[in-house]
Design a protein around this motif. Structure first.
Motif, PDB file in Angstrom:
ATOM      1  N   THR A  57      37.283  30.232  32.694  1.00 16.60           N
ATOM      2  CA  THR A  57      37.514  31.373  33.576  1.00 16.60           C
ATOM      3  C   THR A  57      38.619  31.077  34.589  1.00 16.60           C
ATOM      4  O   THR A  57      38.898  29.930  34.925  1.00 16.60           O
ATOM      5  CB  THR A  57      36.232  31.746  34.323  1.00 16.60           C
ATOM      6  OG1 THR A  57      35.767  30.605  35.057  1.00 16.60           O
ATOM      7  CG2 THR A  57      35.150  32.200  33.359  1.00 16.60           C
ATOM      8  N   ASN A  58      39.200  32.161  35.073  1.00 17.68           N
ATOM      9  CA  ASN A  58      40.234  32.077  36.091  1.00 17.68           C
ATOM     10  C   ASN A  58      40.022  33.238  37.042  1.00 17.68           C
ATOM     11  O   ASN A  58      39.787  34.373  36.605  1.00 17.68           O
ATOM     12  CB  ASN A  58      41.616  32.176  35.441  1.00 17.68           C
ATOM     13  CG  ASN A  58      42.734  32.055  36.456  1.00 17.68           C
ATOM     14  OD1 ASN A  58      42.675  31.232  37.362  1.00 17.68           O
ATOM     15  ND2 ASN A  58      43.769  32.883  36.308  1.00 17.68           N
ATOM     16  N   TYR A  59      40.069  32.968  38.346  1.00 18.26           N
ATOM     17  CA  TYR A  59      39.832  34.001  39.350  1.00 18.26           C
ATOM     18  C   TYR A  59      40.974  34.048  40.358  1.00 18.26           C
ATOM     19  O   TYR A  59      41.538  33.010  40.727  1.00 18.26           O
ATOM     20  CB  TYR A  59      38.538  33.723  40.119  1.00 18.26           C
ATOM     21  CG  TYR A  59      37.285  33.807  39.282  1.00 18.26           C
ATOM     22  CD1 TYR A  59      36.726  32.668  38.719  1.00 18.26           C
ATOM     23  CD2 TYR A  59      36.658  35.036  39.070  1.00 18.26           C
ATOM     24  CE1 TYR A  59      35.583  32.742  37.947  1.00 18.26           C
ATOM     25  CE2 TYR A  59      35.503  35.113  38.303  1.00 18.26           C
ATOM     26  CZ  TYR A  59      34.974  33.972  37.742  1.00 18.26           C
ATOM     27  OH  TYR A  59      33.832  34.050  36.976  1.00 18.26           O
ATOM     28  N   ALA A  60      41.268  35.227  40.825  1.00 17.27           N
ATOM     29  CA  ALA A  60      42.196  35.375  41.941  1.00 17.27           C
ATOM     30  C   ALA A  60      41.561  34.767  43.186  1.00 17.27           C
ATOM     31  O   ALA A  60      40.344  34.846  43.377  1.00 17.27           O
ATOM     32  CB  ALA A  60      42.509  36.846  42.183  1.00 17.27           C
ATOM     33  N   ASP A  61      42.379  34.175  44.026  1.00 16.41           N
ATOM     34  CA  ASP A  61      41.852  33.544  45.240  1.00 16.41           C
ATOM     35  C   ASP A  61      41.086  34.549  46.104  1.00 16.41           C
ATOM     36  O   ASP A  61      40.105  34.198  46.753  1.00 16.41           O
ATOM     37  CB  ASP A  61      43.001  32.932  46.053  1.00 16.41           C
ATOM     38  CG  ASP A  61      43.568  31.685  45.415  1.00 16.41           C
ATOM     39  OD1 ASP A  61      44.695  31.300  45.773  1.00 16.41           O
ATOM     40  OD2 ASP A  61      42.893  31.091  44.542  1.00 16.41           O
ATOM     41  N   SER A  62      41.520  35.786  46.087  1.00 14.77           N
ATOM     42  CA  SER A  62      40.917  36.802  46.956  1.00 14.77           C
ATOM     43  C   SER A  62      39.494  37.170  46.559  1.00 14.77           C
ATOM     44  O   SER A  62      38.772  37.777  47.357  1.00 14.77           O
ATOM     45  CB  SER A  62      41.784  38.058  46.965  1.00 14.77           C
ATOM     46  OG  SER A  62      41.915  38.579  45.660  1.00 14.77           O
ATOM     47  N   VAL A  63      39.082  36.817  45.348  1.00 14.50           N
ATOM     48  CA  VAL A  63      37.742  37.199  44.887  1.00 14.50           C
ATOM     49  C   VAL A  63      36.855  36.000  44.579  1.00 14.50           C
ATOM     50  O   VAL A  63      35.673  36.173  44.269  1.00 14.50           O
ATOM     51  CB  VAL A  63      37.813  38.111  43.647  1.00 14.50           C
ATOM     52  CG1 VAL A  63      38.631  39.362  43.944  1.00 14.50           C
ATOM     53  CG2 VAL A  63      38.351  37.369  42.438  1.00 14.50           C
ATOM     54  N   LYS A  64      37.395  34.794  44.656  1.00 18.76           N
ATOM     55  CA  LYS A  64      36.605  33.599  44.335  1.00 18.76           C
ATOM     56  C   LYS A  64      35.348  33.541  45.194  1.00 18.76           C
ATOM     57  O   LYS A  64      35.382  33.758  46.400  1.00 18.76           O
ATOM     58  CB  LYS A  64      37.442  32.342  44.548  1.00 18.76           C
ATOM     59  CG  LYS A  64      38.405  32.048  43.421  1.00 18.76           C
ATOM     60  CD  LYS A  64      39.181  30.766  43.669  1.00 18.76           C
ATOM     61  CE  LYS A  64      40.156  30.509  42.525  1.00 18.76           C
ATOM     62  NZ  LYS A  64      41.008  29.314  42.785  1.00 18.76           N
ATOM     63  N   GLY A  65      34.228  33.256  44.534  1.00 20.61           N
ATOM     64  CA  GLY A  65      32.961  33.172  45.227  1.00 20.61           C
ATOM     65  C   GLY A  65      32.237  34.500  45.345  1.00 20.61           C
ATOM     66  O   GLY A  65      31.061  34.542  45.726  1.00 20.61           O
ATOM     67  N   ARG A  66      32.931  35.592  45.046  1.00 22.78           N
ATOM     68  CA  ARG A  66      32.316  36.923  45.151  1.00 22.78           C
ATOM     69  C   ARG A  66      32.223  37.626  43.803  1.00 22.78           C
ATOM     70  O   ARG A  66      31.456  38.579  43.654  1.00 22.78           O
ATOM     71  CB  ARG A  66      33.130  37.809  46.099  1.00 22.78           C
ATOM     72  CG  ARG A  66      33.270  37.265  47.505  1.00 22.78           C
ATOM     73  CD  ARG A  66      33.921  38.286  48.435  1.00 22.78           C
ATOM     74  NE  ARG A  66      35.288  38.604  48.066  1.00 22.78           N
ATOM     75  CZ  ARG A  66      35.700  39.820  47.748  1.00 22.78           C
ATOM     76  NH1 ARG A  66      34.855  40.842  47.743  1.00 22.78           N
ATOM     77  NH2 ARG A  66      36.977  40.041  47.435  1.00 22.78           N
ATOM     78  N   VAL A  67      32.977  37.147  42.846  1.00 24.66           N
ATOM     79  CA  VAL A  67      33.106  37.827  41.557  1.00 24.66           C
ATOM     80  C   VAL A  67      32.804  36.852  40.420  1.00 24.66           C
ATOM     81  O   VAL A  67      33.185  35.677  40.488  1.00 24.66           O
ATOM     82  CB  VAL A  67      34.539  38.384  41.418  1.00 24.66           C
ATOM     83  CG1 VAL A  67      34.850  38.766  39.985  1.00 24.66           C
ATOM     84  CG2 VAL A  67      34.727  39.590  42.328  1.00 24.66           C
ATOM     85  N   THR A  68      32.124  37.356  39.394  1.00 26.85           N
ATOM     86  CA  THR A  68      31.841  36.553  38.207  1.00 26.85           C
ATOM     87  C   THR A  68      32.217  37.345  36.963  1.00 26.85           C
ATOM     88  O   THR A  68      31.775  38.488  36.799  1.00 26.85           O
ATOM     89  CB  THR A  68      30.368  36.170  38.136  1.00 26.85           C
ATOM     90  OG1 THR A  68      29.994  35.457  39.314  1.00 26.85           O
ATOM     91  CG2 THR A  68      30.101  35.288  36.919  1.00 26.85           C
ATOM     92  N   ILE A  69      33.015  36.733  36.094  1.00 23.98           N
ATOM     93  CA  ILE A  69      33.363  37.357  34.830  1.00 23.98           C
ATOM     94  C   ILE A  69      32.550  36.691  33.722  1.00 23.98           C
ATOM     95  O   ILE A  69      32.324  35.475  33.748  1.00 23.98           O
ATOM     96  CB  ILE A  69      34.880  37.251  34.545  1.00 23.98           C
ATOM     97  CG1 ILE A  69      35.263  38.100  33.328  1.00 23.98           C
ATOM     98  CG2 ILE A  69      35.322  35.808  34.389  1.00 23.98           C
ATOM     99  CD1 ILE A  69      36.767  38.249  33.137  1.00 23.98           C
ATOM    100  N   SER A  70      32.103  37.502  32.780  1.00 30.29           N
ATOM    101  CA  SER A  70      31.307  36.974  31.677  1.00 30.29           C
ATOM    102  C   SER A  70      31.515  37.859  30.451  1.00 30.29           C
ATOM    103  O   SER A  70      32.049  38.969  30.558  1.00 30.29           O
ATOM    104  CB  SER A  70      29.828  36.920  32.042  1.00 30.29           C
ATOM    105  OG  SER A  70      29.329  38.213  32.326  1.00 30.29           O
TER     106      SER A  70
END
Length: 120
Positions: A57-70
């Motif tokens: 997975t890869n997350y934008a810094d602005s959403v890390k810790g708040r968003v989960t992709i699955s």
């Protein structure tokens, strides 16, 4: 032909949660990377999160810790669980996927977008 159909957007209060879904359908041989992008009014489309077929997975810094992709590979579906939503998360969210419908040919597809509005 392949279609990506998103669902789950809507209006939510700050601090709330939403789960977006995107189902791929049609002539699918294999799905590679799937992801979510968003575009706020007057801004460029940006990556929110992505996930590879292997589960990286890869997350934008602005959403890390708040968003989960699955993903649910059996259903050709990708999900985006969004928690602790902020007004700045307001945007149209687009599903994106690299899909092969014949061996050796990979095409990038976009969904039609779903509106997420975070407001009290």
């Amino acid at each position: 032909q392949v279609q990506l159909v998103e669902s789950g957007g809507g209006l939510v209060q700050p601090g709330g949660s939403l789960r977006l879904s995107c189902a791929a359908s049609g002539s699918i041989f294999s799905i590679y990377t799937m992801g979510w992008y968003r575009q706020a009014p007057g801004k460029q489309r940006e990556l929110v999160a992505s996930i590879t077929r292997g589960g990286s997975t890869n997350y934008a810094d602005s959403v890390k810790g708040r968003v989960t992709i699955s993903t649910d590979n059996a259903k050709n579906t990708v999900y985006l669980q969004m928690n602790s939503l902020r007004p700045e998360d307001t945007a149209v969210y687009y599903c994106n996927a690299d899909i092969s419908n014949i061996p050796g040919v990979v095409i990038n597809y976009w969904g039609q977008g779903t509106q997420v509005t975070v407001s009290s």
